[in-house]
Design an enzyme around this catalytic site. Sequence first.
Site, PDB file in Angstrom:
ATOM      1  N   PRO A  65      15.133-132.443 -42.889  1.00 28.75           N
ATOM      2  CA  PRO A  65      15.210-132.463 -40.705  1.00 28.75           C
ATOM      3  C   PRO A  65      16.117-131.691 -39.949  1.00 28.75           C
ATOM      4  CG  PRO A  65      14.437-134.771 -42.451  1.00 28.75           C
ATOM      5  CD  PRO A  65      14.377-133.485 -42.829  1.00 28.75           C
ATOM      6  N   HIS A  66      16.065-130.754 -38.942  1.00 32.16           N
ATOM      7  CA  HIS A  66      17.894-131.039 -39.039  1.00 32.16           C
ATOM      8  C   HIS A  66      17.359-131.523 -37.193  1.00 32.16           C
ATOM      9  CE1 HIS A  66      14.846-127.712 -38.959  1.00 32.16           C
ATOM     10  NE2 HIS A  66      15.099-126.879 -38.289  1.00 32.16           N
TER      11      HIS A  66
END
Length: 154
Positions: A65-66
Amino acid sequence: MEMAEILDQNAVRFAVGASSKKRLLQDISEHAESTYGLKSDEIFSALQARENLGTTGVGRGVAIPHARFESLDSIVGLFYRLEKPVNFDSMDRQPVDLIFTLLAPANDSPEHLKALAMVSRTLRNEENCKTLRANNDPATLFSILTELTTSKAA
């Protein structure tokens, strides 16, 4: 770029009780607040918005996730190894147990892409993942991650 540049030792966790993707992202957001002084509600909203565009579960039990933030001036990361994998809507439909979250400045595209590439390369390697999955001590996990990228850079 090396892992030690973006990952604080306090940002590594072995998590026992993540029950869902949403709860995991909430926990990561709260952890980012306590480790890096960021606002957990902003982090959670940004990570959730990114997931709504398409899953960051890249397969083989790994998620990256980013999100980007105006309030950041450098890239920071958090790493979780889960005791029990959770459904992350991954591309291969497999639950995830290795999660590396990247939080980047809004205007730092080249460095963000370099960090994503480094994390992806590290977690795409099956031996690296096997080594990470064989450990549950956060200090050991941190050492493994930082040594993997340092030895590759040399």
